[in-house]
Structure formats: C-alpha cells, structure tokens
Design an enzyme around this catalytic site. Structure first.
Site, short mmCIF file in Angstrom:
data_model
loop_
_atom_site.label_atom_id
_atom_site.label_comp_id
_atom_site.label_asym_id
_atom_site.label_seq_id
_atom_site.Cartn_x
_atom_site.Cartn_y
_atom_site.Cartn_z
N HIS A 3 0.86 -1.19 0.00
CA HIS A 3 0.00 0.00 0.00
C HIS A 3 0.89 1.23 0.00
CE1 HIS A 3 -3.27 2.71 0.66
NE2 HIS A 3 -2.73 3.15 1.78
N ASP B 275 1.06 5.12 -0.13
CA ASP B 275 0.38 6.41 -0.03
C ASP B 275 1.07 7.45 -0.92
OD1 ASP B 275 -1.70 5.97 1.97
OD2 ASP B 275 -0.02 5.52 3.31
N ASP C 58 -7.67 1.53 2.11
CA ASP C 58 -7.33 2.40 3.24
C ASP C 58 -8.24 3.61 3.46
OD1 ASP C 58 -5.79 3.04 5.49
OD2 ASP C 58 -4.38 4.27 4.36
N HIS D 135 -6.06 9.79 -0.29
CA HIS D 135 -6.78 9.78 0.99
C HIS D 135 -5.99 10.37 2.17
CE1 HIS D 135 -4.92 5.74 0.51
NE2 HIS D 135 -4.62 5.87 1.78
ZN LIG Z 1 -3.13 4.91 2.83
#
Ligand SMILES: [Zn+2]
Ligand SMILES: *[C@@H]1O[C@H](CO)[C@@H](O)[C@H](O)[C@H]1NC(C)=O
Ligand SMILES: *[C@@H]1O[C@H](CO)[C@@H](O)[C@H](O)[C@H]1NC(C)=O
Ligand SMILES: *[C@@H]1O[C@H](CO)[C@@H](O)[C@H](O)[C@H]1NC(C)=O
Ligand SMILES: *[C@@H]1O[C@H](CO)[C@@H](O)[C@H](O)[C@H]1NC(C)=O
Length: 510
Positions: free
Chosen positions: A45, A47, A169, A419
């Site tokens: 994941h 970001d 997420d 996000h």
């Molecule tokens: Zn995230």
C-alpha cells in the site's frame, strides 16, 4: 456545468472498457472447488504522500521519518516474479508506477509488459492515487481515475486494465464512489475500513460480501457492484507478516536446526484459515499479504509464503482440504463468481467510520479547510484548462505565452485526491508540497489559457491573472487607468446571469 462534463468523461471511460479482456481468468492459478482455497494476495500500500511527500516516498528519502522507498519495491518485486511463474503481485497507484516506468531501460520494460500480459503482475484500481471518498468531488474522482487508467491503457494495452476497484485504506466509503466504480466498468470492489460494530455484525452473519446497489437514479443493475470487506483491513492475519518491516517469526523448517517451528506455524495458520472461513460464504477466502510500503525487500515475504504453501498443501495427501495459492483480487473474484452464490444487498453508505468506541474518523471532513478550498478551485480551473486545450488544440500548447499543457495540473489534482491529501491527514510539510504542486499546475494552465484565448481572439493580449482575489489584491486593476476583463464560463449549461445595474452580459452558449 460540471455535471455534464462528468457525464461526458464517464461515457468515454465506458467506451474504453467495453472491449474484451483477453488475458484474464486463464492466468489464475487453480483453486479446485472441493478445497477450502486460501487466496494469498501479495500487495503493497503506497500512499501518494502522508508522513513524507510523494517524491520522498518514491525515492526512499528522509527514511528517519518513515522507512519507505517505492522505487525499491518495484525493483525488488519484478525479479521475484520473473524467477517464478507461480508468483503474483498487484500494483495500485499509477502516480508511483508512472514515476518508476519512465526510468526503466528497455529490457526491464519488456519483462514488465510480459508479466502484465501473463497476469503475474496485475494492476488493481489503477487511479493516479487511491482517492478519498468524503472530501473529494466526483468530478475530480473521475479525472484522477481517468489519468491513471489512461496511462495504463496507453502504456500496456487492454490486458493491463484493472478489473477490480481497491480502496483498502480510505476512511469510510460512499455510495457514490461505488456507483462511479460500477459505471467505470469495474467487476468488483474491495475495501478494508468500515465501522467496527458493522464489521462484527457482518462477520457473525456472513455478510462481509455483498452487492452494493449504488444508485437510486440509475436503473439496476447499471450501478450494482459486487463489494467485499477484507478480513484484516489490508494486513495479513496476526503472526504472518513476513516483511522486513515486521517482527513475526519466519518459517524455520529444518528439523535438524534449533527453533524448528513448522508445527506451531501451521497450527496457527490453519486456525486463522478456519476462523476466517466461518465469516465468509464460499469455500474461497482471501488474505492480503502486505501492508504500507512493504516489499522493499520482496525476498522475506515470498520465501516464507512459498514455504507456507508447500507445507500446508503437502497435508492434502493426508486428507487436509486446505489449499493455499498465490492469487490476485481478480482471480479471487472469478472464483466467487464461479461459486454462483447469492449475496446480500447494500443500499446506503459506509460513513462515518469508527474503529472503536468513541473513535470516529470524522474530523477530516473539515480539517485543513484552506487546502480543501484550494483543491476545489483547482478543480474548476482544471476544467477551464482542459476545455480550452481541447477547443484550440496545438495553439493552446504552443503559443505566444510559451509551451505548456494541462498535464501538470491534472497530475497535481490526481495526487491531491489521495486519501491523505484533500482529507488533510498528511504532515504539514507534505501538505505544503500538495499546495505547491497545485500552484505549479495553475501556472502551467495559465499559459494554456492565455495561449488559447489569444488564439480564439486572434490577438495577443497582455493577460494578467489575479491570483490574490481571495484577499482582494490585484495590482493590475489597482494600478491601471483602464483594463478589460475576460470572462470564461466553463459550465456546460448556461444559467441566467443576474445583473445588478447596468451591466450587460452576453453568454457564448445560447
Ligand atoms: Zn493509505
Ligand atoms: C528531508 O531530508 C532533507 C535532506 O536531508 C532535509 O533537508 C529535509 O529537511 C528533510 N525533510 C523533512 C520534512 O524532514
Ligand atoms: C502424513 O501422515 C503420515 C502418517 O501420520 C506422517 O508420517 C506424515 O508426516 C504426514 N505428512 C504430512 C505432510 O503431514
Ligand atoms: C446458479 O444458481 C442458480 C440457482 O441459485 C441456478 O439456477 C443456476 O443454474 C446456477 N448457475 C450455474 C452456472 O451453476
Ligand atoms: C490567498 O491565496 C494564495 C494562493 O493563491 C495563498 O498563498 C494565500 O494564503 C491566500 N490567502 C488567504 C487569506 O487565504
């Protein structure tokens, strides 16, 4: 108005995905129906900015803040996939993949293209970022998905088209997001975060997977989308995190060495398998083997999963019905589809999100209002920029004000939908970076708009943008004796303009 532009893009997107998918299900590994199949999904994941900026994450800079380097993840995973046709990996965030891809030499690019063709490396979701669902505007969601998906389509062709939406997420989930995903042509949607009591209840009643009927306006099933709640957020089951960032025990499988632990590990794993299977309806379950910025060193993960698979599956000879395999969200979804079950229906949204008693993730709906406002304004200006670029073509790109395009603002907006961006959940220095990106995008688009308006008007005017109208500062109107104002209306429909006194507006669009 914005709505019509949204509809327009949506139609384009639908047309793009209507073509056949020729490299799909047959690339999935066998998951025989007489077994309880455990689909391991190796994933990371990433970001697009959070504790570090998007570029610091890409390079692996400032590791004292958080150890994370996306370039090394891709560098490390690709050779593992090439070495073993059984291994699978999914990649999600196009903003990062785009950065990496441009730096690769041709032999690596060829290998990667082949892995994609063979379903061994699979793009999932595929937007520029994994957008938030509460603080975003649907217009910008469509744009950021379009940016990422078009990059994949143009670079790798039809086989790379993500079939599954993956919002593991974001902090709660909106019905409109599911509707958009359904209309974009996704076959299914998986996420990790929902209210803790809702989750407990769904686990007890085996309603973790459902059909989300995501629109009252669109006739069913055009906004219906299969939706699954992942078992552990997006983490592996307890005790099975084999990344170098984790501290769980590796599998120590040589009985002649100290600390042999196969029996302990397998008992724990099979317990996790059966506990999870009790919460889901089919004889297929999914485990997300990865987490934030994992696989920078892909070896510990893959080596231990290989052992796990070999050891668990060897027990089938003794009557065990558990089968562990490398899989992807699409392959898991195919298996569920084959199972031909019926699913509960979901009609509303998954907001607000609480991960414990009195622990609501609702502050971010309003935090950093200045940045949220700038993001919305930027969306409006991006529409102007895109429209004028489309209207005047090359004359907008190369013109008297210089050479430019809408790309920089599109990318900055794609990043801003992440996000941890428009939500306001990033560190201050990261938020400053998001703002700077938008600002640079504005500057690039101001060149586009100036070129385009000059071309449309047939004269090179001395255009000045008043960027500080938010504080009522505009030097050129304050200092000049006379000036002209150009008004461009980006709305797709014209509403009646209310004039207070003697002004006379002429609308260009009937
Ligand atoms: Zn995230
Ligand atoms: C990141 O690292 C650079 C170089 O060491 C440093 O100048 C900068 O202040 C760091 N940024 C943050 C937010 O710590
Ligand atoms: C299968 O059972 C036999 C007899 O109990 C045992 O010796 C063998 O180790 C078992 N194999 C596995 C893979 O568990
Ligand atoms: C799926 O299940 C329905 C009944 O629930 C049945 O009518 C149908 O034939 C099944 N389809 C397949 C392909 O097995
Ligand atoms: C006005 O906008 C500029 C950027 O365009 C920003 O730097 C400034 O902080 C804003 N002022 C206020 C009071 O919001």
């Amino acid at each position: 108005m914005e709505r019509s532009r949204g509809m327009c893009l949506l139609l384009l997107l639908l047309a793009g995905v209507a073509a056949t998918w020729g490299c799909g299900e047959e690339t999935c590994l066998a998951a025989p129906d007489n077994f309880l199949n455990v689909h391991l999904i190796p994933h990371t994941h990433n970001d697009v900015g959070w504790l570090k900026t998007v570029d610091q994450y890409y390079y692996g800079a400032n590791n004292s803040i958080q150890h994370a380097g996306v370039q090394y993840i891709l560098d490390s995973v690709i050779p593992q996939l090439l070495a073993d046709p059984n291994k699978r990996f999914i990649y999600v965030e196009s903003a990062f993949f785009w950065r990496w891809w441009r730096e690769q030499m041709e032999p690596v690019q060829k290998d990667v293209a082949r892995l994609i063709q063979e379903g061994r490396l699979e793009f999932i979701n595929g937007g520029w970022s994994m957008n938030d669902e509460a603080a975003t505007h649907y217009n910008a969601i469509i744009d950021q998905m379009t940016l990422g998906l078009q990059f994949l389509q143009n670079t790798f062709g039809e086989c790379s088209r993500p079939r599954v939406a993956w919002h593991i997420d974001p902090f709660g989930h909106s019905r409109e997001q599911a509707s958009l995903f359904a209309q974009m042509g996704f076959d299914g949607f998986f996420f990790g975060r929902l209210d803790y009591q809702d989750k407990t209840n769904r686990e007890k009643t085996r309603r973790m997977e459902m059909i989300w009927r995501a629109s009252d306006d669109l006739e069913a099933p055009s906004a219906d989308l299969f939706t699954g709640v992942l078992p552990n957020g997006y983490n592996p089951p307890d005790g099975f995190c084999w990344d170098q960032l984790c501290t769980d025990m590796p599998i120590m499988d040589d009985p002649n060495m100290e600390d042999y632990n196969v029996d302990v590990v397998l008992a724990k794993f099979l317990a996790a398998v059966h506990a999870q299977a009790a919460k889901y309806q089919s004889n297929h379950i999914v485990m997300t083997m990865g987490s934030d910025f994992q696989y920078e060193n892909a070896i510990p993960w893959f080596k231990n999963m290989d052992k796990l698979m070999r050891l668990v599956n060897a027990r089938q000879a003794n009557g065990s019905n558990v089968n562990v395999l490398y899989s992807t969200p699409s392959c898991y979804l195919n298996a569920l589809n084959r199972a031909n079950l019926s699913w509960p229906m979901k009609m509303d949204d998954f907001f607000p999100y609480a991960d414990g008693a009195h622990m609501f993730w609702t502050g971010y709906f309003t935090s950093r209002p200045g940045f949220k406002g700038y993001e919305r304004l930027s969306n409006n200006f991006l529409q102007v920029c895109n429209q004028l670029e489309a209207l005047t073509g090359a004359a907008a790109i190369h013109g008297p004000y210089g050479t430019s395009s809408s790309l920089e603002l599109r990318r900055a907006m794609g990043v801003a939908q992440h996000h941890d961006a428009v939500t306001g959940t990033a560190k201050q220095h990261v938020n400053d970076d998001y703002t700077l990106r938008l600002f640079k995008g504005w500057k690039a688009c101001q060149v586009v708009v100036s070129n385009a308006l000059s071309s449309l008007m047939g004269t090179k005017e001395n255009f000045v943008f008043c960027n500080l109208l938010n504080i009522s500062v505009c030097l050129s109107t304050e200092m000049s004796k006379s000036f002209s104002v150009v008004i461009y209306n980006p709305l797709g429909t014209c509403s009646h303009t209310v004039c207070s006194s003697s002004c006379e507006w002429r609308t260009l669009c009937g």
